[in-house]
Design a protein around this motif. Structure first.
Motif, short mmCIF file in Angstrom:
data_model
loop_
_atom_site.label_atom_id
_atom_site.label_comp_id
_atom_site.label_asym_id
_atom_site.label_seq_id
_atom_site.Cartn_x
_atom_site.Cartn_y
_atom_site.Cartn_z
N ILE A 143 20.33 -5.93 81.41
CA ILE A 143 20.35 -7.03 82.37
C ILE A 143 21.78 -7.43 82.70
CG2 ILE A 143 19.71 -9.44 82.74
CD1 ILE A 143 17.19 -8.84 81.00
N LEU A 158 19.24 -9.73 91.52
CA LEU A 158 18.68 -8.97 90.41
C LEU A 158 17.33 -9.54 89.99
CD1 LEU A 158 19.08 -6.77 88.25
CD2 LEU A 158 20.26 -8.47 86.89
N PHE A 159 17.28 -10.84 89.84
CA PHE A 159 16.03 -11.47 89.42
C PHE A 159 14.96 -11.38 90.50
CE2 PHE A 159 19.53 -13.49 87.13
CZ PHE A 159 19.19 -13.06 85.86
N MET A 214 13.70 -7.81 90.40
CA MET A 214 12.88 -7.62 89.21
C MET A 214 11.50 -8.23 89.41
SD MET A 214 15.74 -8.23 86.22
CE MET A 214 14.54 -8.59 84.98
N CYS A 270 23.37 -4.75 84.91
CA CYS A 270 22.82 -4.81 86.27
C CYS A 270 23.37 -6.02 87.03
CB CYS A 270 21.30 -4.85 86.24
SG CYS A 270 20.58 -3.30 85.68
N LEU A 294 12.97 -4.27 78.55
CA LEU A 294 14.20 -4.86 79.09
C LEU A 294 15.13 -5.21 77.94
CD1 LEU A 294 13.07 -7.32 81.89
CD2 LEU A 294 14.32 -5.19 82.14
N TYR A 331 8.46 -5.67 89.53
CA TYR A 331 7.56 -5.79 88.38
C TYR A 331 6.21 -6.36 88.79
CZ TYR A 331 10.84 -4.64 84.67
OH TYR A 331 11.70 -3.97 83.84
N VAL A 339 17.46 -1.40 89.46
CA VAL A 339 16.33 -2.17 88.95
C VAL A 339 15.17 -1.25 88.60
CG1 VAL A 339 14.61 -3.95 89.51
CG2 VAL A 339 17.01 -4.29 90.11
N GLN A 340 14.94 -0.22 89.41
CA GLN A 340 13.90 0.74 89.09
C GLN A 340 14.16 1.40 87.74
OE1 GLN A 340 13.75 3.51 92.48
NE2 GLN A 340 11.55 3.13 92.43
N LYS A 362 13.58 -0.82 84.67
CA LYS A 362 12.19 -1.09 84.33
C LYS A 362 11.41 0.16 83.94
CE LYS A 362 9.61 -0.68 88.59
NZ LYS A 362 8.44 -0.01 88.11
#
Length: 131
Positions: A84, A101-102, A105, A87, A79, A109, A70-71, A74
């Protein structure tokens, strides 16, 4: 295990067709943190990634992998749909519910300072580990 971790990151970095310096730097940081030499890190860029079996990977290692994915996703501030999807696929292979994942994020974020408190985030995220 660090080769697999780096290969996951390298495949993600290559998805959009351009590997930017920030991605290279993060991949290098992860490699060094896992005790790899510069040569071993560079060799990972040439390796073919084929592992689908993460059953031997500890929960801590799985968290480190999903967190760094995820790092990396971003890091360039953009994106891409392909990123996505990749991942989400990796999250599932690692044994996480894809909602992890969400959640990651949103946390990373929304609050970049949270990255400094990885342990509390880890406790929150591990509830998504289903296998």
């Amino acid at each position: 295990m660090s080769n697999i971790h780096l290969n996951i990151l390298i495949q993600l970095a290559k998805i959009d067709g351009v590997v930017v310096q920030e991605e290279i730097d993060l991949i290098r940081e992860v490699g060094i943190a896992n005790g790899m030499t510069e040569r071993e890190i560079m060799d990972c860029y040439e390796m073919e990634f084929t592992s689908d079996d993460f059953s031997h990977v500890s929960d801590d290692e799985k968290y480190e992998m999903i967190y760094s994915v995820v790092q990396l996703m971003k890091i360039d501030g953009k994106l891409y749909n392909e990123e996505i999807k990749y991942c989400a696929k990796m999250a599932a292979k690692l044994g996480y519910d894809e909602n992890v994942l969400f959640e990651l994020m949103l946390k990373i974020y929304a609050d970049p300072d949270l990255c400094a408190d990885k342990d509390s985030l880890k406790k929150h995220i591990q509830k998504y580990l289903i296998s």
